[in-house]
Design a protein around this motif. Structure first.
Motif, mmCIF file in Angstrom:
data_model
loop_
_atom_site.group_PDB
_atom_site.id
_atom_site.type_symbol
_atom_site.label_atom_id
_atom_site.label_comp_id
_atom_site.label_asym_id
_atom_site.label_seq_id
_atom_site.Cartn_x
_atom_site.Cartn_y
_atom_site.Cartn_z
ATOM 1 N N LYS A 298 0.830 -1.210 0.000
ATOM 2 C CA LYS A 298 0.000 0.000 0.000
ATOM 3 C C LYS A 298 0.867 1.264 0.000
ATOM 4 O O LYS A 298 0.547 2.247 -0.676
ATOM 5 N N GLN A 301 2.261 1.705 -3.498
ATOM 6 C CA GLN A 301 1.222 2.170 -4.416
ATOM 7 C C GLN A 301 0.905 3.639 -4.188
ATOM 8 O O GLN A 301 0.720 4.404 -5.147
ATOM 9 N N ALA A 302 0.835 4.040 -2.914
ATOM 10 C CA ALA A 302 0.560 5.452 -2.598
ATOM 11 C C ALA A 302 1.694 6.347 -3.084
ATOM 12 O O ALA A 302 1.445 7.450 -3.578
ATOM 13 N N SER A 303 2.939 5.881 -2.954
ATOM 14 C CA SER A 303 4.089 6.666 -3.413
ATOM 15 C C SER A 303 4.105 6.801 -4.925
ATOM 16 O O SER A 303 4.407 7.866 -5.469
ATOM 17 N N LEU A 304 3.747 5.721 -5.646
ATOM 18 C CA LEU A 304 3.721 5.761 -7.112
ATOM 19 C C LEU A 304 2.647 6.691 -7.633
ATOM 20 O O LEU A 304 2.821 7.364 -8.658
ATOM 21 N N LYS A 305 1.518 6.747 -6.931
ATOM 22 C CA LYS A 305 0.429 7.624 -7.355
ATOM 23 C C LYS A 305 0.821 9.101 -7.250
ATOM 24 O O LYS A 305 0.403 9.929 -8.052
ATOM 25 N N LYS A 306 1.656 9.434 -6.257
ATOM 26 C CA LYS A 306 2.093 10.818 -6.098
ATOM 27 C C LYS A 306 2.978 11.272 -7.248
ATOM 28 O O LYS A 306 3.011 12.432 -7.605
#
Length: 307
Positions: A298, A301-306
């Motif tokens: 998670k 995934q959160a880091s990639l979305k940024k």
């Protein structure tokens, strides 16, 4: 007859005196240090940020990760900095300070591993009573007692070392190792203290870990499914391999007769418990955990979305 004298600084001979080997060992040590620190920092971050992981087991894992970072930083980071600066000398005060923190973190790590084994024993063999037995107070005690005990042990060794004289200021090691310092000291008291004070923080925790894992193994044998048995044995087996690596190398370095010490063998054993074991700990104890892997996924995934 050897001349005994007080020295103002020590010369660390390092892992090797060959310049080419030094460069290769520097690169390897730096890589292992960075991998271990990154894995341990990710473990701490994942546990702190996720409220679902605020339980005793993950509290122990985060403390183990913190200990591993401190332990490797005390030895490896100083060695890397010395290599980059082209410096091989270290003052007596800095040397004693490094020895103090090394003993503190190493002894805490040793006692703490037995506390983790006890926690796993309760969780598997006494699951229904686990929350009652592992209260907040007991959990905190299992954290605080190792730190206090290790600091007292380290303080005794360090204070006694300040009163010693040495036959040479050359240390055949890459950090201020206790054995390397007392091997050329003018008293047998410190050598005896390594055995007397070392037993409660090394041998006793090792025996306690083995005693804790024996009923765990018996409980695993009662699991009906072959898949469940394999998974449990895989986890327990990896834990025990790390325990044997850590304690086996430390016992080999500090608990054998002084006359039997071989510099290269001791150096190799020291690398295993001071560099390799702390680097592998997060992969064995933490990153194989299903809940932690979910949190890491998670976070990634959160880091990639940024981006």
């Amino acid at each position: 007859m050897e001349n005994w004298t007080w020295v103002s600084e020590f010369i660390l001979l390092g892992l090797s005196e060959d310049p080419q080997q030094q460069k290769a060992l520097f690169g390897l040590s730096c890589t292992l240090f960075l991998i271990g620190c990154l894995a341990n920092l990710l473990t701490i971050l994942a546990i702190v940020l996720n409220p679902h992981l605020h339980s005793s087991m993950y509290f122990f894992l985060s403390n183990l990760s913190l200990l591993d970072i401190c332990f490797t930083s005390t030895t490896i980071l100083k060695m890397l900095l010395n290599h980059l600066c082209g410096r091989t000398t270290v003052s007596t005060s800095v040397c004693l300070a490094q020895m103090y923190f090394l003993i503190t973190f190493g002894a805490t790590d040793s006692i703490f591993l037995s506390a983790m084994a006890y926690d796993r024993h309760l969780a598997i063999c006494h699951l229904l009573h686990y929350t009652t037995i592992m209260s907040g107070l007991r959990c905190a005690s299992l954290i605080v007692v190792p730190w206090i005990s290790a600091n007292l042990l380290s303080m005794i060794h360090t204070v006694l070392m300040t009163h010693l004289s040495f036959c040479t200021n050359r240390i055949p090691h890459f950090f201020c190792n206790l054995n390397a310092l007392i091997s050329c000291s003018d008293t047998q008291d410190n050598k005896m203290l390594v055995l007397v004070l070392g037993s409660p923080v090394i041998l006793v925790p090792f025996v306690c870990i083995m005693a804790s894992y024996t009923p765990i193994a018996m409980a695993v044998l009662k699991v009906l499914s072959a898949q469940g048995k394999w998974k449990a044995f895989s986890t327990c087996g990896s834990h025990l391999c790390m325990v044997c690596l850590f304690y086996g190398t430390i016992i080999g370095v500090y608990f054998k007769p002084t006359s039997a010490h071989a510099t290269q063998m001791d150096m190799a054993a020291t690398v295993m418990y001071a560099i390799v074991a702390p680097m592998l700990n997060p992969f064995i104890y933490s990153l194989r955990n299903r809940d932690l892997k979910g949190v890491f996924r998670k976070l990634c995934q959160a880091s990639l979305k940024k981006f």
